[in-house]
Design a protein around this motif. Structure first.
Motif, short mmCIF file in Angstrom:
data_model
loop_
_atom_site.label_atom_id
_atom_site.label_comp_id
_atom_site.label_asym_id
_atom_site.label_seq_id
_atom_site.Cartn_x
_atom_site.Cartn_y
_atom_site.Cartn_z
N GLU A 190 1.07 -1.19 0.14
CA GLU A 190 -0.21 0.07 -0.08
C GLU A 190 0.79 1.09 -0.12
OE1 GLU A 190 -2.82 0.33 3.14
OE2 GLU A 190 -3.55 -2.01 2.40
N SER A 191 2.42 1.17 0.61
CA SER A 191 2.89 2.41 0.74
C SER A 191 3.62 2.59 -0.41
CB SER A 191 3.70 2.63 1.83
OG SER A 191 3.02 1.76 3.37
N TYR A 243 2.20 1.71 -2.91
CA TYR A 243 1.68 2.13 -4.69
C TYR A 243 1.40 3.83 -4.05
CZ TYR A 243 -2.85 2.72 -6.58
OH TYR A 243 -4.01 3.41 -7.84
N LYS A 244 1.49 3.92 -3.32
CA LYS A 244 1.76 5.82 -3.15
C LYS A 244 2.90 6.59 -3.23
CE LYS A 244 -1.64 6.18 0.49
NZ LYS A 244 -1.25 6.49 2.19
N TYR A 245 4.16 5.91 -2.63
CA TYR A 245 5.25 6.50 -2.72
C TYR A 245 5.81 5.94 -4.54
CZ TYR A 245 6.05 6.80 2.33
OH TYR A 245 6.61 7.42 3.73
N ARG A 258 4.28 7.01 -7.04
CA ARG A 258 3.93 8.17 -7.26
C ARG A 258 3.82 9.16 -7.31
NH1 ARG A 258 0.62 3.60 -8.04
NH2 ARG A 258 -0.79 3.07 -9.72
N ILE A 301 3.11 10.24 -4.02
CA ILE A 301 2.58 10.42 -3.05
C ILE A 301 2.72 10.74 -1.88
CG2 ILE A 301 0.10 10.83 -2.19
CD1 ILE A 301 -0.29 9.38 -5.12
N ASP A 302 2.44 11.58 -1.15
CA ASP A 302 3.35 11.04 0.46
C ASP A 302 2.59 12.42 1.07
OD1 ASP A 302 4.63 11.15 3.25
OD2 ASP A 302 6.10 11.84 2.77
N ASN A 303 1.06 12.39 2.44
CA ASN A 303 0.47 13.47 3.24
C ASN A 303 0.87 13.57 4.33
OD1 ASN A 303 -1.36 13.90 0.91
ND2 ASN A 303 -2.64 11.41 0.40
#
Ligand code: DCP
Ligand code: MG
Length: 356
Positions: free
Chosen positions: A220-221, A223-225, A227, A229-231
């Motif tokens: 899951e991490s 998938y974000k990283y 792209r 993406i890091d909120n």
């Protein structure tokens, strides 16, 4: 959209020692005890890095790679002083400062008015001020989030800075090797390569479901990283509860002598991490050993003791090994830290959250 700066001092301990002893300038320098050559290096300057000498390398091995390496004993008082100086400079720009260790920090400068709000110019100004005050160089990464800012600060090291604008995120991330992703160590990187993922672009082609089923929560991490993406917010007052170093072995280990050898390496790494994070014994509540067996069952043995010494860890490890007659696949050594919570709360949070 945030504006994040990650500042990281260049070959920090080594630079401080060279600044204070100019005879070392231009020569390969490693920071580690010259007497205890059985230990590992805290860091090395860029001259020494040309020989492959770097942090966490066993000192004996570093001397083989670079026989002219000059070993200098670390002096943490000095590093702490510099760390306070640079934090004072950060405070001129923002209150949102998250120090990661003595030599690095995230700054959220989204609302900063200086330099017409330009994070690039703020980073340059901060690096200039650091040099004026400490005579040491720092590098910076400027990006819309923490993940990218940290990668960017490494890009133009030493004494440089690199900006990733929001428009550049997609193209920057696409070719980024997976091992650059935060939290992807050697073992995970090998696993990812085995699945055909070499770059973030490769991971982007996989669905969240696929990543989840092959890699669990790491998927899951990723998938974000992958792209960009890091909120995560820049958190200025985080209370650390524990610190540990874990090694997953490429082959399960059976022999006790080999386990002791591995434990010694993990221990050295833990010691240098504790130094780097400036965690002294007065802040330690207990020490623990975590063992994961071949069948993935894991056990933790802890002791209310603030002394970080190898022998105590070996005793705990042997206790843990008695719980199961199986080879081990992972060994972790760590410390639990004193928190501001009351004693009664400590025990429950300990049980609820586990050790990691
Ligand atoms: N450190 C340590 N043990 C490690 C890694 C680091 O004791 N395994 C210490 C020594 C470093 C300091 O922490 O000087 C900062 O760590 P960095 O990872 O930022 O490394 P450097 O600042 O030395 O070099 P770089 O120029 O790559 O940032
Ligand atoms: Mg550094």
């Amino acid at each position: 959209m945030r504006k994040i700066i990650h500042i990281d001092m260049d070959s920090f301990y080594a630079s401080v020692e060279i600044r204070d002893n100019p005879a070392l300038k231009g020569r390969p320098v490693g920071i580690g005890s010259p007497i205890h050559k059985r230990g590992v290096l805290c860091t090395a300057n860029y001259e020494a890095r040309k020989y492959g000498v770097k942090a966490a390398l066993p000192t004996m091995y570093a001397l083989k790679l670079c026989p002219d390496l000059i070993l200098v004993k670390p002096n943490f008082e000095k590093y702490r002083k510099v760390s306070l100086q640079i934090r004072e400079i950060f405070k001129e720009y923002t209150d949102l400062i998250e120090p990661l260790s003595l030599d690095e920090a995230f700054l959220d400068v989204s609302n900063c008015k200086q330099c017409d709000g330009s994070a690039t110019l703020i980073a340059k100004e901060i690096r200039d001020k650091i040099f004026e005050t400490t005579k040491l160089t720092a590098s910076a990464g400027i990006a819309p989030n923490k993940f990218l800012a940290k990668i960017a600060s490494d890009w133009k090291k030493p004494n440089g800075q690199f900006v990733i604008t929001p428009e550049e995120v997609s193209s920057f991330i696409f070719d980024l090797p997976v091992k650059k992703i935060f939290g992807v160590g050697k073992v995970t990187a090998e696993k990812l390569h085995g699945l055909g993922f070499e770059t973030c672009g490769d991971i982007q082609k996989a669905s969240l479901l696929e990543l989840r089923s092959s890699l669990g929560s790491t998927g899951e991490s990723l998938y974000k990283y992958s792209r960009g993406i890091d909120n995560r917010e820049v958190r200025s007052s985080r209370e650390r509860k524990s610190l540990s170093v874990e090694h997953t072995f490429s082959k399960d280990i059976k022999k006790i002598e080999e386990m002791v050898k591995k434990a010694t390496l993990v221990f050295e790494e833990l010691k240098s991490r504790l130094d780097k994070k400036d965690i002294q014994e007065s802040k330690i509540k207990s020490v623990f050993v975590k063992i994961k067996f071949k069948d993935f069952k894991q056990t933790t043995v802890s002791d209310l003791n603030s002394n970080v010494n190898l022998n105590d860890y070996l005793v705990l490890m042997k206790k843990g090994l008695q719980r199961k007659d199986e080879p081990i696949r992972l060994l972790g050594l760590g410390v639990q830290l004193k928190t501001r919570k009351k004693e009664s709360e400590f025990q429950t949070s300990f049980l609820k959250e586990g050790i990691d």
